[in-house]
Structures are given as C-alpha cells and as structure tokens.
Design a protein around this motif. Sequence first.
Motif, PDB file in Angstrom:
ATOM      1  N   ASN A  88       0.853  -1.194   0.000  1.00 14.77           N
ATOM      2  CA  ASN A  88       0.000   0.000   0.000  1.00 14.77           C
ATOM      3  C   ASN A  88       0.889   1.244   0.000  1.00 14.77           C
ATOM      4  O   ASN A  88       0.843   2.085   0.893  1.00 14.77           O
ATOM      5  CB  ASN A  88      -0.915  -0.032   1.225  1.00 14.77           C
ATOM      6  N   VAL A  89       1.740   1.333  -1.018  1.00  9.24           N
ATOM      7  CA  VAL A  89       2.744   2.394  -1.081  1.00  9.24           C
ATOM      8  C   VAL A  89       2.791   2.943  -2.508  1.00  9.24           C
ATOM      9  O   VAL A  89       3.037   2.187  -3.464  1.00  9.24           O
ATOM     10  CB  VAL A  89       4.141   1.870  -0.677  1.00  9.24           C
ATOM     11  N   CYS A  90       2.588   4.230  -2.664  1.00  2.00           N
ATOM     12  CA  CYS A  90       2.628   4.865  -3.974  1.00  2.00           C
ATOM     13  C   CYS A  90       4.076   4.946  -4.462  1.00  2.00           C
ATOM     14  O   CYS A  90       4.990   5.275  -3.686  1.00  2.00           O
ATOM     15  CB  CYS A  90       2.013   6.262  -3.904  1.00  2.00           C
ATOM     16  N   ALA A  91       4.277   4.685  -5.763  1.00  2.13           N
ATOM     17  CA  ALA A  91       5.624   4.714  -6.342  1.00  2.13           C
ATOM     18  C   ALA A  91       6.159   6.136  -6.487  1.00  2.13           C
ATOM     19  O   ALA A  91       7.342   6.311  -6.765  1.00  2.13           O
ATOM     20  CB  ALA A  91       5.606   4.029  -7.712  1.00  2.13           C
ATOM     21  N   HIS A  92       5.343   7.149  -6.289  1.00  2.08           N
ATOM     22  CA  HIS A  92       5.782   8.532  -6.433  1.00  2.08           C
ATOM     23  C   HIS A  92       6.666   8.946  -5.272  1.00  2.08           C
ATOM     24  O   HIS A  92       7.881   9.026  -5.400  1.00  2.08           O
ATOM     25  CB  HIS A  92       4.553   9.443  -6.560  1.00  2.08           C
ATOM     26  N   ARG A  93       6.075   9.152  -4.102  1.00  7.01           N
ATOM     27  CA  ARG A  93       6.862   9.577  -2.943  1.00  7.01           C
ATOM     28  C   ARG A  93       6.604   8.725  -1.709  1.00  7.01           C
ATOM     29  O   ARG A  93       6.859   9.137  -0.589  1.00  7.01           O
ATOM     30  CB  ARG A  93       6.604  11.063  -2.654  1.00  7.01           C
ATOM     31  N   GLY A  94       6.084   7.527  -1.955  1.00 10.59           N
ATOM     32  CA  GLY A  94       5.994   6.561  -0.871  1.00 10.59           C
ATOM     33  C   GLY A  94       4.820   6.719   0.061  1.00 10.59           C
ATOM     34  O   GLY A  94       4.819   6.166   1.164  1.00 10.59           O
ATOM     35  N   SER A  95       3.811   7.432  -0.363  1.00 13.62           N
ATOM     36  CA  SER A  95       2.653   7.627   0.501  1.00 13.62           C
ATOM     37  C   SER A  95       1.806   6.362   0.569  1.00 13.62           C
ATOM     38  O   SER A  95       1.639   5.658  -0.432  1.00 13.62           O
ATOM     39  CB  SER A  95       1.800   8.784  -0.047  1.00 13.62           C
ATOM     40  N   ALA A  96       1.261   6.074   1.752  1.00 14.32           N
ATOM     41  CA  ALA A  96       0.223   5.042   1.846  1.00 14.32           C
ATOM     42  C   ALA A  96      -1.013   5.566   1.120  1.00 14.32           C
ATOM     43  O   ALA A  96      -1.339   6.751   1.202  1.00 14.32           O
ATOM     44  CB  ALA A  96      -0.090   4.739   3.299  1.00 14.32           C
ATOM     45  N   MET A  97      -1.704   4.669   0.401  1.00 16.35           N
ATOM     46  CA  MET A  97      -2.746   5.138  -0.510  1.00 16.35           C
ATOM     47  C   MET A  97      -4.155   4.932  -0.002  1.00 16.35           C
ATOM     48  O   MET A  97      -5.033   5.760  -0.222  1.00 16.35           O
ATOM     49  CB  MET A  97      -2.593   4.435  -1.869  1.00 16.35           C
ATOM     50  N   VAL A  98      -4.415   3.798   0.619  1.00 22.61           N
ATOM     51  CA  VAL A  98      -5.782   3.519   1.051  1.00 22.61           C
ATOM     52  C   VAL A  98      -5.808   3.374   2.561  1.00 22.61           C
ATOM     53  O   VAL A  98      -4.775   3.380   3.228  1.00 22.61           O
ATOM     54  CB  VAL A  98      -6.347   2.255   0.368  1.00 22.61           C
ATOM     55  N   GLU A  99      -6.998   3.254   3.074  1.00 18.03           N
ATOM     56  CA  GLU A  99      -7.226   3.285   4.512  1.00 18.03           C
ATOM     57  C   GLU A  99      -6.318   2.320   5.262  1.00 18.03           C
ATOM     58  O   GLU A  99      -6.120   1.178   4.848  1.00 18.03           O
ATOM     59  CB  GLU A  99      -8.683   2.928   4.802  1.00 18.03           C
ATOM     60  N   GLU A 100      -5.780   2.800   6.363  1.00 22.30           N
ATOM     61  CA  GLU A 100      -4.904   1.959   7.176  1.00 22.30           C
ATOM     62  C   GLU A 100      -5.661   1.384   8.350  1.00 22.30           C
ATOM     63  O   GLU A 100      -6.024   2.094   9.287  1.00 22.30           O
ATOM     64  CB  GLU A 100      -3.723   2.773   7.703  1.00 22.30           C
ATOM     65  N   THR A 101      -5.940   0.113   8.278  1.00 24.36           N
ATOM     66  CA  THR A 101      -6.495  -0.600   9.421  1.00 24.36           C
ATOM     67  C   THR A 101      -5.911  -1.999   9.368  1.00 24.36           C
ATOM     68  O   THR A 101      -5.409  -2.420   8.330  1.00 24.36           O
ATOM     69  CB  THR A 101      -8.028  -0.699   9.379  1.00 24.36           C
ATOM     70  N   PRO A 102      -5.955  -2.738  10.459  1.00 22.70           N
ATOM     71  CA  PRO A 102      -5.407  -4.095  10.398  1.00 22.70           C
ATOM     72  C   PRO A 102      -6.058  -4.952   9.330  1.00 22.70           C
ATOM     73  O   PRO A 102      -5.426  -5.772   8.712  1.00 22.70           O
ATOM     74  CB  PRO A 102      -5.685  -4.635  11.800  1.00 22.70           C
TER      75      PRO A 102
END
Length: 379
Positions: A88-102
């Motif tokens: 869940n990591v964007c290839a641009h600048r490494g941002s998480a893209m979708v909701e973070e839950t377990p």
Amino acid sequence: MTRWNNGRDEVEPVSPDITDETNALPARYFTDPAVHEMEKEAVFGRYWVYAGHANCIPEPGDHFTRNIGDREIIVVRTHDGDVEAFYNVCAHRGSAMVEETPMTDPGNANRIQCPYHLWTYDLDGELASTPKSFEDARLNPDLEDEDITPIDPDESALMSVHTDRIGPFVFVNFDEEPMSLAEQAGTMKTELESLPLEEYQLARRIVSEVECNWKVFGGNYSECDHCQANHQDWVKDLELLDSELEVDDYHWILHYKHGEDVDDEMRIHEEHEAKFYYFWPNFTVNMYGTADGYGTYIIDPIDEGRFQLVADYYFKDPDLTEEEETFIRTSRQLQEEDFELVERQQRGLDSGAIAQARLGPNEHTVHRLHRLAQEAYEA
C-alpha cells in the motif's frame, strides 16, 4: 523441567523431542519487545501468512487492506479475475494510498489512486496515469518540457507481494525466494481443497483485542487439556478421551469426536467429528461438527503483550438462521473463556517469576508451535 528466575538456573532450547524432554520456549520470547520486533522479519516476513478470503472480493476492483507486521498491503481482484497483493505504497513519494487498518471490510474501486498527488494504478498494479503537472516543467526554470523523461508505467508499478491460495484462502509471502505454499501447507492443502469451501460466504466477523502474546493464544488453541475444566458447556457433547492430535511440519489438527453421531447435513466434511487446523504461524481453520459451515481465526500480533483475533464465520447463506446465530454465540462464549485463560497466563509470564515452562506429554502440538518459533528465530 520448569526453570524459575531464581538466579541459579538458565534456560535451554525447546526440547528436540517431547517424549524425552519437556522444555517450552523460554518465557522471554512471550514478553520481550525486542522479540516482537524480530518476529516481524523472522516469522511474518518469511513464511506464508493468511491474507483473507477470495469470496470477500468476488468482482474486479473489490479489495481489502491488511497489516502484517509493519507492512501494509492491498489485496485486490483484478480485471482478469485473479487475486493479487501489492504494498500500500505509492511509487511517487511513498505515501500510503488507502485506509490503514489491520483488516478493512471489502471495498470496490475501478483503479487504485493515491490521494496525495493522484497517481493512479490499474488493478494489476501498473501505473495508469499521473496528473498533467508531471508532464510539463512550467514551474522549473532549469528544465524545458521536451527534456522531461516520460514515466515508464512498468518501472513505476506498485510493488507486488508473492500470493498463492489454498482454495479460497489467500496467502502472501514477503520473502524474496519463499518456499512454496504447497510445501508449507503439506497435506492440509489437499484436505482443504477437497472440500467445497468456495460455496460458503462470509456471514459474520468478530474482532477482539486480547492482552497476551499471540503465541500464548496459539498454544491454548493447540490443545484441549484445559477444556474439561474451562469449557464445560462445550465438552459435555464431546468424547474428549477419544480426541486426537495430529502433527505435521507446519500444521497440526485437533480432532474432537462427538458423543453421539451428528446429522451429516450439519457439517461440510464427512468425518463424524470436528476438526480444527492450526497453520503456522497464525491462522486456523475450524471445521465444525454441529453446523453446516466453517470458521477461520487470524491471530495477529499487535505488540509483545497484545494480539488481535479476527474470527470469521462462513455459511452457505450469509442471512443466518436462529440455529446458526446460536452456534456463533456459543463459539463466542468459547473465545471469551479462552481470553480469560490466556490473559491470566500472560500475567504470570509478565511477572518475571518463570524463566522457562515445561510441556506435558500430550502437548506435542504446543511443542511444535514452540519449535517452529525457535527454528524461525535461529534461521
């Protein structure tokens, strides 16, 4: 033998053969934050780990997220009908893209888009588009538009994760060159794939946070010596003395026979018993003898002293009958009874009094769990 923290005794490795020695995994492996950090790579970064159920994402674009250790992944149904997993990591600048839950409930999207700068990916992970601002250099006085190197969609694709399945059960592996899922699962793969697991739908999910190390709960699940004293409502219909424990390399099976034969239509498998599979490191499949359905547990560590239990129940119709609702309430009662036991054990381990526990002669499934943990630490 039991070893107390009295300053005189030292711990030893888990006994190679429980018929000769009885050493459990030393207590610090259930309480030390450094061990929890080490397990993220040695255990959950090396072995096949259950990600989720393919039936939960039946249509292209259906997806859910999953946290395994420090890793966040997206599990998605592609346009080809395959199930793939990506970081869940964007290839641009490494941002998480979708909701973070377990573990999120399934959602749907035609594409995966990073909300930060709107880089957008196809369901197979390939970069599909970027905003116009990545195609010109109007804000850069040192660069002309024609000097911009086009972005290669393959080189900028999402980072994929090894994915394989046992029937509808989707597993992921973060190792660069993992053993095959078939090798890790052994005969369990053949057994489960002989059953019509894909005909059943997720009907109920119960998520609990429990105050103990994940291996403490795993050990409790792996034996039933505690059942007579602590699950009296459940064991009254069982023949505990006729139960069997079957141990394989990376899984073990607990067979519980019923006191009286149960109607064949009350279970998914043919055997006149309930069968509970534990699959290293933290997944179980629960084949009930008194309900036409099955369940799964994910035993996800949060830290060295807490884990999250995701209990899923699968039935042919997700609209449950009153009998099935009653069955799930009984299952929940068993979980809560076990939570009390394992949290009590964790309190004892946290006290620092014991350095190394001992295992009983019939706890060979627990012994296998402890041996696998030790082997992972030493690898």
